[in-house]
Design a protein around this motif. Structure first.
Motif, PDB file in Angstrom:
ATOM      1  N   HIS A 134     -77.111  32.964  -5.439  1.00  0.00           N
ATOM      2  CA  HIS A 134     -77.678  31.566  -5.549  1.00  0.00           C
ATOM      3  C   HIS A 134     -77.101  30.291  -5.081  1.00  0.00           C
ATOM      4  CE1 HIS A 134     -79.527  33.534  -8.940  1.00  0.00           C
ATOM      5  NE2 HIS A 134     -78.387  33.754  -9.766  1.00  0.00           N
ATOM      6  N   GLY A 135     -76.978  30.689  -3.823  1.00  0.00           N
ATOM      7  CA  GLY A 135     -76.607  29.813  -2.715  1.00  0.00           C
ATOM      8  C   GLY A 135     -75.080  29.241  -3.004  1.00  0.00           C
ATOM      9  N   GLN A 136     -74.301  30.119  -3.527  1.00  0.00           N
ATOM     10  CA  GLN A 136     -72.824  30.112  -3.672  1.00  0.00           C
ATOM     11  C   GLN A 136     -72.414  31.082  -2.985  1.00  0.00           C
ATOM     12  OE1 GLN A 136     -71.700  27.046  -4.540  1.00  0.00           O
ATOM     13  NE2 GLN A 136     -73.561  26.387  -5.115  1.00  0.00           N
ATOM     14  N   GLU A 137     -71.206  30.810  -2.145  1.00  0.00           N
ATOM     15  CA  GLU A 137     -70.226  31.974  -1.478  1.00  0.00           C
ATOM     16  C   GLU A 137     -69.315  32.543  -2.294  1.00  0.00           C
ATOM     17  OE1 GLU A 137     -67.771  32.570   2.415  1.00  0.00           O
ATOM     18  OE2 GLU A 137     -67.698  30.572   1.400  1.00  0.00           O
ATOM     19  N   ARG A 138     -69.186  34.036  -2.645  1.00  0.00           N
ATOM     20  CA  ARG A 138     -68.504  34.522  -3.192  1.00  0.00           C
ATOM     21  C   ARG A 138     -67.766  35.556  -2.084  1.00  0.00           C
ATOM     22  NH1 ARG A 138     -70.949  37.501  -8.555  1.00  0.00           N
ATOM     23  NH2 ARG A 138     -70.806  35.585  -9.825  1.00  0.00           N
ATOM     24  N   LEU A 139     -66.414  35.841  -2.342  1.00  0.00           N
ATOM     25  CA  LEU A 139     -65.585  36.480  -1.415  1.00  0.00           C
ATOM     26  C   LEU A 139     -65.099  37.641  -2.184  1.00  0.00           C
ATOM     27  CD1 LEU A 139     -63.389  33.899   0.305  1.00  0.00           C
ATOM     28  CD2 LEU A 139     -65.358  34.961   1.269  1.00  0.00           C
ATOM     29  N   TYR A 194     -63.712  36.399  -5.430  1.00  0.00           N
ATOM     30  CA  TYR A 194     -63.326  35.012  -5.597  1.00  0.00           C
ATOM     31  C   TYR A 194     -64.519  33.975  -5.662  1.00  0.00           C
ATOM     32  CZ  TYR A 194     -61.766  30.446  -4.136  1.00  0.00           C
ATOM     33  OH  TYR A 194     -61.347  29.205  -4.260  1.00  0.00           O
ATOM     34  N   ASP A 195     -64.995  33.346  -6.588  1.00  0.00           N
ATOM     35  CA  ASP A 195     -66.073  32.484  -7.017  1.00  0.00           C
ATOM     36  C   ASP A 195     -65.439  31.140  -6.719  1.00  0.00           C
ATOM     37  OD1 ASP A 195     -67.936  31.054  -7.746  1.00  0.00           O
ATOM     38  OD2 ASP A 195     -68.725  32.113  -9.163  1.00  0.00           O
ATOM     39  N   ARG A 196     -65.802  30.724  -5.523  1.00  0.00           N
ATOM     40  CA  ARG A 196     -65.056  29.482  -5.001  1.00  0.00           C
ATOM     41  C   ARG A 196     -65.584  28.130  -5.986  1.00  0.00           C
ATOM     42  NH1 ARG A 196     -65.383  29.573   0.178  1.00  0.00           N
ATOM     43  NH2 ARG A 196     -63.362  29.912   0.649  1.00  0.00           N
ATOM     44  N   GLU A 197     -67.147  28.354  -6.261  1.00  0.00           N
ATOM     45  CA  GLU A 197     -67.511  27.166  -7.051  1.00  0.00           C
ATOM     46  C   GLU A 197     -67.068  27.263  -8.586  1.00  0.00           C
ATOM     47  OE1 GLU A 197     -70.532  24.062  -7.694  1.00  0.00           O
ATOM     48  OE2 GLU A 197     -69.821  25.129  -5.965  1.00  0.00           O
ATOM     49  N   ALA A 198     -66.789  28.248  -8.852  1.00  0.00           N
ATOM     50  CA  ALA A 198     -66.065  28.427 -10.464  1.00  0.00           C
ATOM     51  C   ALA A 198     -64.750  28.289 -10.304  1.00  0.00           C
ATOM     52  CB  ALA A 198     -66.554  29.492 -10.964  1.00  0.00           C
ATOM     53  N   GLY A 199     -64.019  28.351  -9.155  1.00  0.00           N
ATOM     54  CA  GLY A 199     -62.768  28.113  -9.143  1.00  0.00           C
ATOM     55  C   GLY A 199     -62.017  29.503  -9.742  1.00  0.00           C
ATOM     56  N   ARG A 200     -62.447  30.654  -9.580  1.00  0.00           N
ATOM     57  CA  ARG A 200     -61.971  31.625 -10.235  1.00  0.00           C
ATOM     58  C   ARG A 200     -61.997  32.779  -9.498  1.00  0.00           C
ATOM     59  NH1 ARG A 200     -61.388  33.104 -15.721  1.00  0.00           N
ATOM     60  NH2 ARG A 200     -61.699  35.511 -16.114  1.00  0.00           N
ATOM     61  N   VAL A 201     -60.833  33.725  -9.643  1.00  0.00           N
ATOM     62  CA  VAL A 201     -60.605  35.027  -9.132  1.00  0.00           C
ATOM     63  C   VAL A 201     -60.754  36.198 -10.074  1.00  0.00           C
ATOM     64  CG1 VAL A 201     -59.064  36.733  -7.876  1.00  0.00           C
ATOM     65  CG2 VAL A 201     -59.172  34.255  -7.362  1.00  0.00           C
ATOM     66  N   ASN A 202     -61.827  36.882 -10.019  1.00  0.00           N
ATOM     67  CA  ASN A 202     -62.162  37.903 -11.078  1.00  0.00           C
ATOM     68  C   ASN A 202     -61.799  39.114 -10.621  1.00  0.00           C
ATOM     69  OD1 ASN A 202     -64.232  36.383 -12.957  1.00  0.00           O
ATOM     70  ND2 ASN A 202     -64.934  35.905 -10.742  1.00  0.00           N
ATOM     71  N   LEU A 203     -60.669  39.458 -11.521  1.00  0.00           N
ATOM     72  CA  LEU A 203     -59.698  41.067 -11.143  1.00  0.00           C
ATOM     73  C   LEU A 203     -60.351  42.303 -11.981  1.00  0.00           C
ATOM     74  CD1 LEU A 203     -56.089  39.681 -11.313  1.00  0.00           C
ATOM     75  CD2 LEU A 203     -57.478  40.498  -9.279  1.00  0.00           C
ATOM     76  N   LEU A 204     -60.864  43.080 -11.249  1.00  0.00           N
ATOM     77  CA  LEU A 204     -61.427  44.462 -11.968  1.00  0.00           C
ATOM     78  C   LEU A 204     -60.346  45.313 -12.336  1.00  0.00           C
ATOM     79  CD1 LEU A 204     -64.395  45.174  -9.460  1.00  0.00           C
ATOM     80  CD2 LEU A 204     -64.335  44.032 -11.561  1.00  0.00           C
ATOM     81  N   VAL A 234     -57.203  27.482  -9.062  1.00  0.00           N
ATOM     82  CA  VAL A 234     -57.906  28.830  -9.323  1.00  0.00           C
ATOM     83  C   VAL A 234     -57.428  29.507 -10.792  1.00  0.00           C
ATOM     84  CG1 VAL A 234     -58.298  30.851  -8.438  1.00  0.00           C
ATOM     85  CG2 VAL A 234     -58.226  28.966  -7.075  1.00  0.00           C
ATOM     86  N   THR A 235     -58.264  29.854 -11.677  1.00  0.00           N
ATOM     87  CA  THR A 235     -58.076  30.805 -12.632  1.00  0.00           C
ATOM     88  C   THR A 235     -58.424  32.247 -12.377  1.00  0.00           C
ATOM     89  OG1 THR A 235     -59.020  29.215 -13.908  1.00  0.00           O
ATOM     90  CG2 THR A 235     -58.799  31.373 -15.168  1.00  0.00           C
ATOM     91  N   VAL A 236     -57.102  33.129 -12.831  1.00  0.00           N
ATOM     92  CA  VAL A 236     -57.391  34.576 -12.421  1.00  0.00           C
ATOM     93  C   VAL A 236     -57.416  35.442 -13.714  1.00  0.00           C
ATOM     94  CG1 VAL A 236     -56.059  36.420 -11.304  1.00  0.00           C
ATOM     95  CG2 VAL A 236     -55.769  34.088 -10.440  1.00  0.00           C
ATOM     96  N   GLY A 237     -58.429  36.258 -13.916  1.00  0.00           N
ATOM     97  CA  GLY A 237     -58.344  37.091 -14.989  1.00  0.00           C
ATOM     98  C   GLY A 237     -59.357  37.766 -14.697  1.00  0.00           C
ATOM     99  N   PRO A 238     -59.994  38.831 -15.878  1.00  0.00           N
ATOM    100  CA  PRO A 238     -60.831  40.007 -15.683  1.00  0.00           C
ATOM    101  C   PRO A 238     -62.215  39.107 -15.848  1.00  0.00           C
ATOM    102  CG  PRO A 238     -59.881  39.569 -17.750  1.00  0.00           C
ATOM    103  CD  PRO A 238     -59.022  38.848 -17.155  1.00  0.00           C
ATOM    104  N   PRO A 239     -63.286  39.783 -15.155  1.00  0.00           N
ATOM    105  CA  PRO A 239     -64.740  39.120 -14.989  1.00  0.00           C
ATOM    106  C   PRO A 239     -65.190  38.834 -16.421  1.00  0.00           C
ATOM    107  CG  PRO A 239     -64.759  41.283 -14.155  1.00  0.00           C
ATOM    108  CD  PRO A 239     -63.283  40.986 -14.652  1.00  0.00           C
ATOM    109  N   PRO A 240     -66.421  38.229 -16.453  1.00  0.00           N
ATOM    110  CA  PRO A 240     -67.265  38.172 -17.623  1.00  0.00           C
ATOM    111  C   PRO A 240     -67.842  39.642 -17.202  1.00  0.00           C
ATOM    112  CG  PRO A 240     -68.015  36.691 -15.688  1.00  0.00           C
ATOM    113  CD  PRO A 240     -66.786  37.166 -15.455  1.00  0.00           C
TER     114      PRO A 240
END
Length: 267
Positions: A12-17, A30-40, A60-66
């Motif tokens: 959606h036009g936003q970078e994810r790493l 890492y979703d830079r727009e949301a400021g969140r690192v989603n750990l699997l 940055v917030t770190v936690g499990p993904p939605p």
């Protein structure tokens, strides 16, 4: 753990790493727009943050993904080497020119460089549609050495787009022939329709052909075209004005399917 890789993608036009192991397994993104690192897996949290540290900005917030969607689950299972999303416009031509740049001096410009310029111009125009819920894949490989220059997926449907260099030249389209300047007419619309048909077969969805001309001096289409459109690079935003064909979930599912290299292996 060593050897973790950071793979950039766009959504959606936003970078994810994405962070993955050498065997292709994803560990986090890492979703830079949301400021969140989603750990699997929290087991690798420290290693993930270490490799991501050069890319993190702000808090940055770190936690499990939605809870992921079906399309996101398909992406997480995709090996990076099979993911076509990172392909740049003209990826195949870039690789070919790196392997064989040709002689430093020649009487006429290398046609591959003009073709690359066209694909870059068209690709950049299509990438700008991302924010409106569209996705574009570039240089989609097909069996036999063929490729789709650009595959566009969005609310208005799917489009197989072929770039054609036409800077400051008159273009005449007499289906299926296309004449650029003083060059001999070529049956480009035949090939474009064939590529669209192969894409339709691979994705089990209608894919419409579009010929994209870069900076033509003039365009003449004497008679209406059959199941194809001819647009200039400045007209490509018209594709985003169409809608009501695909729901957002369908767009994501088709994009996840199309970006997998194996989808195109038997078309």
């Amino acid at each position: 753990m060593s050897g973790l890789r950071v793979i950039p993608t766009w959504r959606h036009g936003q970078e994810r790493l994405y962070v993955c192991r050498t065997d292709g397994r994803h560990l986090a993104w890492y979703d830079r727009e949301a400021g969140r690192v989603n750990l699997l897996s929290e087991e690798y949290g420290d290693e993930v943050l270490t490799v991501l540290r050069p890319f993190l900005t702000g808090s940055v917030t770190v936690g499990p993904p939605p809870v992921p969607t079906a399309a996101e689950l398909a992406l997480l299972s995709l090996h990076p080497d099979d993911d076509l999303a990172p392909n740049r416009p003209g990826e195949a031509l870039l690789v070919a020119l790196e392997r064989d740049p040709g002689p430093p001096r020649r009487l006429r410009p290398d046609p591959r460089r003009r073709a690359l310029a066209a694909e870059r111009t068209v690709g950049e125009a299509l990438d700008r549609l991302e924010g409106a819920g569209w996705h574009t894949l570039h240089s989609v490989p097909l069996p036999g050495g063929d490729r789709i220059h650009h595959l566009v997926i969005g609310p208005g449907g799917l489009f197989c787009v072929r770039s054609l260099y036409a800077r400051r030249q008159r273009v005449r389209v007499a289906d299926p022939m296309v004449a650029v300047g003083r060059q001999e007419p070529r049956p480009l619309l035949h090939r474009l329709r064939a590529d669209a048909a192969r894409a339709s077969y691979a994705l089990t969805a209608e894919v419409r052909p579009v010929l994209a001309l870069t900076e033509p001096a003039a365009l003449t289409v004497p008679t209406p075209l059959r199941e194809a459109r001819v647009l200039t690079d400045t007209d490509l935003p018209e594709l985003a004005r169409t809608g009501g064909v695909l729901k957002a979930a369908d767009v994501e599912a088709l994009h996840a399917m199309a970006r997998d290299r194996h989808t195109w292996a038997r078309v």
